[in-house]
Every structure is written in structure tokens, then in C-alpha cells.
Design a protein around this motif. Sequence first.
Motif, mmCIF file in Angstrom:
data_model
loop_
_atom_site.group_PDB
_atom_site.id
_atom_site.type_symbol
_atom_site.label_atom_id
_atom_site.label_comp_id
_atom_site.label_asym_id
_atom_site.label_seq_id
_atom_site.Cartn_x
_atom_site.Cartn_y
_atom_site.Cartn_z
ATOM 1 N N HIS A 31 27.358 -30.907 -125.188
ATOM 2 C CA HIS A 31 28.340 -31.091 -125.831
ATOM 3 C C HIS A 31 29.724 -30.571 -125.850
ATOM 4 C CE1 HIS A 31 24.188 -29.874 -128.389
ATOM 5 N NE2 HIS A 31 24.022 -31.044 -127.639
ATOM 6 N N SER A 32 30.265 -29.644 -125.777
ATOM 7 C CA SER A 32 31.376 -28.644 -125.308
ATOM 8 C C SER A 32 32.123 -29.940 -124.558
ATOM 9 C CB SER A 32 31.272 -27.496 -124.240
ATOM 10 O OG SER A 32 31.061 -26.569 -125.651
ATOM 11 N N LEU A 33 31.969 -30.231 -123.343
ATOM 12 C CA LEU A 33 31.896 -31.899 -122.341
ATOM 13 C C LEU A 33 32.492 -32.789 -123.086
ATOM 14 C CD1 LEU A 33 33.345 -31.708 -119.778
ATOM 15 C CD2 LEU A 33 31.165 -31.673 -118.599
ATOM 16 N N LEU A 34 31.584 -32.833 -123.727
ATOM 17 C CA LEU A 34 31.583 -34.486 -124.602
ATOM 18 C C LEU A 34 33.267 -34.799 -125.823
ATOM 19 C CD1 LEU A 34 27.969 -35.892 -124.442
ATOM 20 C CD2 LEU A 34 29.978 -36.155 -123.168
ATOM 21 N N ASP A 35 32.439 -33.837 -126.822
ATOM 22 C CA ASP A 35 33.173 -33.147 -128.043
ATOM 23 C C ASP A 35 34.959 -32.509 -127.478
ATOM 24 O OD1 ASP A 35 31.880 -33.557 -129.976
ATOM 25 O OD2 ASP A 35 31.397 -31.947 -129.604
ATOM 26 N N ILE A 36 35.022 -32.994 -125.754
ATOM 27 C CA ILE A 36 36.986 -32.008 -126.073
ATOM 28 C C ILE A 36 37.695 -34.377 -125.406
ATOM 29 C CG2 ILE A 36 36.404 -32.106 -123.250
ATOM 30 C CD1 ILE A 36 38.752 -30.368 -123.806
ATOM 31 N N VAL A 37 36.343 -34.710 -125.429
ATOM 32 C CA VAL A 37 36.852 -36.463 -124.625
ATOM 33 C C VAL A 37 37.368 -36.820 -126.355
ATOM 34 C CG1 VAL A 37 36.245 -38.945 -123.983
ATOM 35 C CG2 VAL A 37 35.731 -36.523 -123.121
ATOM 36 N N ARG A 38 35.885 -36.288 -127.223
ATOM 37 C CA ARG A 38 36.403 -36.644 -128.828
ATOM 38 C C ARG A 38 38.048 -36.118 -129.122
ATOM 39 N NH1 ARG A 38 30.492 -35.617 -130.646
ATOM 40 N NH2 ARG A 38 29.584 -37.535 -131.172
ATOM 41 N N THR A 39 37.923 -34.674 -128.774
ATOM 42 C CA THR A 39 39.633 -33.965 -129.353
ATOM 43 C C THR A 39 40.458 -34.686 -128.629
ATOM 44 O OG1 THR A 39 37.879 -31.342 -129.092
ATOM 45 C CG2 THR A 39 40.403 -32.076 -129.321
ATOM 46 N N ALA A 46 26.005 -28.640 -113.191
ATOM 47 C CA ALA A 46 25.111 -28.412 -114.340
ATOM 48 C C ALA A 46 25.636 -29.107 -115.557
ATOM 49 C CB ALA A 46 24.647 -27.378 -114.409
ATOM 50 N N ALA A 47 26.983 -28.624 -116.130
ATOM 51 C CA ALA A 47 27.611 -29.208 -116.750
ATOM 52 C C ALA A 47 27.594 -30.443 -117.546
ATOM 53 C CB ALA A 47 28.744 -28.552 -117.789
ATOM 54 N N SER A 48 28.151 -31.706 -116.008
ATOM 55 C CA SER A 48 28.518 -32.762 -115.956
ATOM 56 C C SER A 48 26.991 -33.538 -115.850
ATOM 57 C CB SER A 48 28.785 -33.086 -114.894
ATOM 58 O OG SER A 48 28.972 -34.413 -113.836
ATOM 59 N N LEU A 49 25.376 -32.936 -115.247
ATOM 60 C CA LEU A 49 24.398 -33.897 -115.578
ATOM 61 C C LEU A 49 23.872 -33.886 -117.099
ATOM 62 C CD1 LEU A 49 22.883 -32.948 -112.120
ATOM 63 C CD2 LEU A 49 23.980 -35.425 -113.231
ATOM 64 N N TRP A 50 23.940 -32.423 -117.883
ATOM 65 C CA TRP A 50 24.188 -31.755 -119.224
ATOM 66 C C TRP A 50 24.309 -33.218 -120.340
ATOM 67 C CZ3 TRP A 50 19.326 -31.114 -121.792
ATOM 68 C CH2 TRP A 50 18.397 -29.800 -120.943
ATOM 69 N N ALA A 109 40.292 -30.935 -120.204
ATOM 70 C CA ALA A 109 39.051 -29.755 -119.450
ATOM 71 C C ALA A 109 38.661 -28.731 -120.468
ATOM 72 C CB ALA A 109 39.714 -29.765 -118.315
ATOM 73 N N THR A 110 36.721 -28.432 -120.636
ATOM 74 C CA THR A 110 36.446 -28.025 -121.374
ATOM 75 C C THR A 110 36.717 -26.301 -120.727
ATOM 76 O OG1 THR A 110 34.321 -26.815 -123.032
ATOM 77 C CG2 THR A 110 34.012 -28.315 -120.724
ATOM 78 N N ASP A 111 36.527 -25.225 -121.855
ATOM 79 C CA ASP A 111 36.293 -23.912 -121.434
ATOM 80 C C ASP A 111 35.356 -23.276 -121.480
ATOM 81 O OD1 ASP A 111 39.464 -23.404 -121.101
ATOM 82 O OD2 ASP A 111 39.144 -22.606 -123.142
#
Length: 423
Positions: free
Chosen positions: A173-181, A206-210, A151-153
Motif C-alpha cells: 500500500h505504501s509503495l502504490l500510494d506514493i505514486v498517487r502522491t 518483498a514490497a515490490s511483489l506485494w 520512493a517510500t520510507d
Amino acid sequence: MRRLSLLAAALAAASSLIAPGSAAAAPTGCTASEADIFAPAAPLSGANGELLACRTVTLPHVPGDIPMNAYQVRYVSSDLRGKKVPVTGFVAVPKAAWTKSTHRPTVAFNPGTLGSGSQCAFSKQMTGAYQDAYEGDQIAAFLKAGFAVAATDGMGYVNGGVHTYMIGQNAGHSLLDIVRTSRQIPGGTLNTQGQVAISGYSEGGAASLWAAQVAASYAPELKVVGAAAGGVPGDLKLTAAKLNGGPFAGFLADAVVGLHEAYPALPFDELMNDTGRKAVADVKANCLFGTLGAFLGKKIESFTTAGYSLEALYALKDPAGNSWGQAVEEQKLGVGIGGRFSFAKWKIDFPTFQYRGALEEIIPVETQEETRRLYCKAGIPTQFKNDYLGEHLLTDGMAKNDVTAWISDRFAGKWMIGNCPLF
């Protein structure tokens, strides 16, 4: 021995000067403090998703006493211009064994609007510094289903930062990158081959679709199987027109400040009157309900010396000729999308679930219907549900079991039949 002692002391002192946001070595344990996680931004050169710091936490505002391992994290992401920035969030992994496939899957989650004050960060609230977050039940549903949650802030919650509210690529980007993290947690169990689903509601929708739109180009190695997005403000101009002067004008105030942070060359400070300057301070100080209270019934026209309307503001340009209107249009969802083999800018090769409440009162129904239409027109397999008997906030909770079941089906590889209109 004295020389060795002095050398060791010097090395220790030098290492203490490396900010958590710099290109330091990955942590060997999750022993950072909260101050380390939210330290001010510093120059970064790490890979997107690189774990910078983590600490072991509990999540008292996720209900159900679910046995889990949880970590608050600081990691590298990139903004819409490619600049490396530190982002924060949390990772939670159920202790119960995952037996449905070889690798436990992960849900990348973005919360709905929580406010722009630094104290409002989702990971701060879930780890105990509660303000007015409302997504704990959805996190619990995912964990009970056995999914890990990353879960990203969102960008801008580090000390001295400003949340770039509703900036599409930043959010994706924030949402995808925290999966990598999540796969770099020292001693962690998540595997790079695990499947990924994306989920969020309202701002998170909106973040999910982006994230869905940028996944193929930004994080092609992630095995994304679907994106669930509810209450989506797909067109910010339509949404702003409805919010301005109404009971939920605080969301518009958050968006204006977020746009300014992401597009700092656009005219802003020089336009403000005293009311406008106080408004900016209020946005940066408050969480959700404080912001809504501070801006109840307020109109954008009252914040500038010239009394600019939304349309007049959209026409204003920066020295390079870029306008506020262009910046807002760049956040519109469903533009330039297509399937895997298309020539579209944003290629999506997995299905989406989009949903809203029948009594929606905040986000215009028109923009939610239009986002669905654009996804269908682009050939993206899409399920749409618009009959939850709730207004905006209640619908988030009403849909949680459907969202969890839909994601579970995607992880199981089940075929999804969309319900796009034939014409």
C-alpha cells in the motif's frame, strides 16, 4: 480593523493546531519543515495517496549530480486493516525533458532493509542524514534513464511510530500510494496517465511483489506495467529459521518487532525477559549495521522467560485465537495470485523480473526459487535471473543496470519472454 486583526490571528492560531497528519487541505507549496513531514501520527480521513505535506530537498546521496527536482513528502496510506496512517518518502523528477512517450513514467521504489530506528528512514538518509543506506546508485540509474522516482520510507517512520518491517500489505500500500502522491506535488509535472513500474531489493523486493499483488484491487487506476524484485524473502518462516542464531539475526529481530506492531494483540511484552526488552529497544534505536552488530549470533530463544523457540512462538495465540504462525504465513508471497481473468484473490496482469545472487548467504535460495515457481504456476509472465556473481548486498548493485533496462523495456511496451520452467 481591530476585529479583523483579532479574527485573522485566531484563524492563524487555529490552523497551527492542525497536525500535518490530520485531514487538512492539500499544501499549496512545498514549504513544510522536516519536523512537519515526520510529525507524530494523527487521525486521518483523506484518500489513499493524498499529499499531506511536502518540502523541496536535494538528494546528496544520490550520486552523479543529476539535475532534478526533489521533494520529501508525507502522505496518506492504509494499513492491512484499512486504518489510515501517515507515511513518508521522497519524489525525484529529472529536469531533462522526457521525449519517449506522452507522459513521463514513474518507478515506485522501496529500499532494502535500512533498520527500524526513526533516523534510518530512506528519505532522511538520501536528503543528507546519512546512516548506512546503499540504494543511491539504483535511484541514480532510474533518474539517468529519465524516469521519475517515488520512493517510500515504508510505514512507521513518523515520530513515535515503529516500522512494520516485512508486513506485506502495509508495504504494498505504501509503495502504490506514493505514486498517487507524486502527482499532487504543487507545480509538479507528473501526470495521472503516466506509466508505473515497481522496484525493490530484499525487503524492497518483498514490497515490490506485494505491491504487484495488491495493485489491481488497491490502486486499479495506476497503469502498472511491471515489477522488478530481487533477493526476495518470500517465505518468512524459512528465512527466520536461517537467520536465527546467525550473523544476520538482526533482520529476524526487525521482523519480530514489525510483526508485533502490526499484530498487537499477539502475546509479546508478557513473554519478554530483560534480554528481550533490551532487544526491542535495540531494534527501535538502530539502523542496518547497528542492528546487525547488536544481534550478531543471537537466538530467539534467549529473549523470552520460557526460552521459546521459533516453532513454539508460532503456536502462541491472541485472545481471538489467531497465532503468531498465522501472522507470519499471511506475509508469504505467491499465495492466492493469478492473472487478470482468474478468480484469484490477488490479480496480476503485468510481468515480473525476479533475481538473486549466485552467492546468496542471507535469504534462503529455496524461498526465492519457490516464489518464482509460484508466480510461474499462476501464469504470471516471469523472468528469473540467478547467476549474478555476488552475495546478497553486492547483487543489489550488480543488477541495477539490468533492472533499469528491464523497466525501460516495459515502459516502451516491448514484449517480454519469460523463462518459467515447462514443468
